[in-house]
Motif scaffolding. Structure first.
Motif, mmCIF file in Angstrom:
data_model
loop_
_atom_site.group_PDB
_atom_site.id
_atom_site.type_symbol
_atom_site.label_atom_id
_atom_site.label_comp_id
_atom_site.label_asym_id
_atom_site.label_seq_id
_atom_site.Cartn_x
_atom_site.Cartn_y
_atom_site.Cartn_z
ATOM 1 N N TRP A 1 151.019 85.834 51.547
ATOM 2 C CA TRP A 1 150.806 84.541 50.871
ATOM 3 C C TRP A 1 149.765 84.681 49.766
ATOM 4 N N LEU B 1 153.107 79.219 50.644
ATOM 5 C CA LEU B 1 152.332 78.743 51.789
ATOM 6 C C LEU B 1 153.265 78.168 52.854
ATOM 7 N N LYS B 2 154.291 77.460 52.418
ATOM 8 C CA LYS B 2 155.257 76.898 53.367
ATOM 9 C C LYS B 2 155.948 78.005 54.151
ATOM 10 N N CYS C 1 153.531 79.517 56.695
ATOM 11 C CA CYS C 1 153.341 78.637 57.854
ATOM 12 C C CYS C 1 154.565 78.652 58.763
ATOM 13 N N GLU D 1 153.520 73.342 56.888
ATOM 14 C CA GLU D 1 152.090 73.377 56.567
ATOM 15 C C GLU D 1 151.299 72.351 57.363
ATOM 16 N N HIS E 1 148.345 75.073 57.427
ATOM 17 C CA HIS E 1 147.944 75.611 56.121
ATOM 18 C C HIS E 1 146.495 76.098 56.154
#
Length: 237
Positions: free
Chosen positions: A81, A88-89, A92, A219, A229
């Motif tokens: 990431w 980020l999604k 996660c 997240e 997140h």
């Protein structure tokens, strides 16, 4: 459209053990089903995916992202990431798959019905849908629910459901609505499962609560009171 929320109980020690293992070793071991012996024992009162399905989720996600790293599972996801290889999604989502692997089971309910299971414990009139996903609410449930025995709690939930139907001028006559009995049985079953989940959570210091749902972005699932997140950026709570 009916939307489900989920509460997972996970073993923090098994999560920490799994995400601290080398990335490549974990994937190879899962392909060979060699990690099943360290997966927490399932709680038969709760729901949980089959080992093979949970392993497939992890392996499919890893194959899709095509990550390659010599560090640990967590560091591989974090570094990927941080270096812009995955969003980020996506990070996660991957972490959630690994954490779910360490679950002893989960409880799920339709959002619209979830208030019924809280009504015997608190004032639900002031709650929003978003409140159902707040750790603070479930900490209150954890505090209040053990003071009510399971049978009494289930009965209170059914009474709350009957009251709601009366207020909406909906029938409670099984002859008029053949689904009445099955719906009541469903509320009894789900309230019993929730009581059991909270009891397990209370009695075992190794267990942590994960809160999420079908429409909740990866997240914003939470581990304890920490959104995913933040875990990606700062590490496990």
């Amino acid at each position: 459209m009916a939307i489900e929320m989920q509460l997972h109980l996970v073993s923090i020690s098994r999560v920490e053990e799994l995400v601290a293992m080398p990335w490549v070793e974990v994937l190879l071991s899962m392909e060979k089903t060699h990690l099943r012996n360290i997966r927490p024992a399932i709680d038969s009162e709760l729901l949980r995916g089959f080992d093979i399905d949970n392993e497939a989720e992890i392996l499919d996600w890893a194959d899709k992202q095509k990550l390659s790293d010599t560090t640990t599972v967590f560091q591989t996801i974090h570094n990927s990431w941080e270096n812009g290889i995955i969003t980020l999604k996506e990070a996660c989502e991957g972490l959630l798959h690994f954490i779910k692997w360490a679950s002893i089971g989960y409880w799920k309910a339709l959002e619209g019905r979830a208030y019924l299971y809280l009504e015997p414990l608190m004032n639900v009139d002031s709650l929003s849908i978003q409140d159902l996903y707040e750790d603070e609410i479930w900490q209150q449930v954890r505090k209040e629910l053990p003071s009510i025995v399971e049978k009494e709690y289930c009965e209170k939930v059914v009474l709350a459901w009957m009251k709601m139907r009366k207020e909406m001028n909906e029938t409670l006559d099984e002859k008029s609505d053949p689904r009445i009995l099955s719906t009541m049985q469903s509320h009894m079953r789900l309230s019993g499962q929730l009581h059991h989940l909270v009891s397990r959570w209370l009695e075992d210091d190794d267990l942590r609560l994960i809160i999420g749902g079908e429409h909740i972005s990866f997240e914003n699932w939470t581990f304890g009171n920490v959104p995913f997140h933040q875990i990606i950026t700062h590490g496990l709570p």
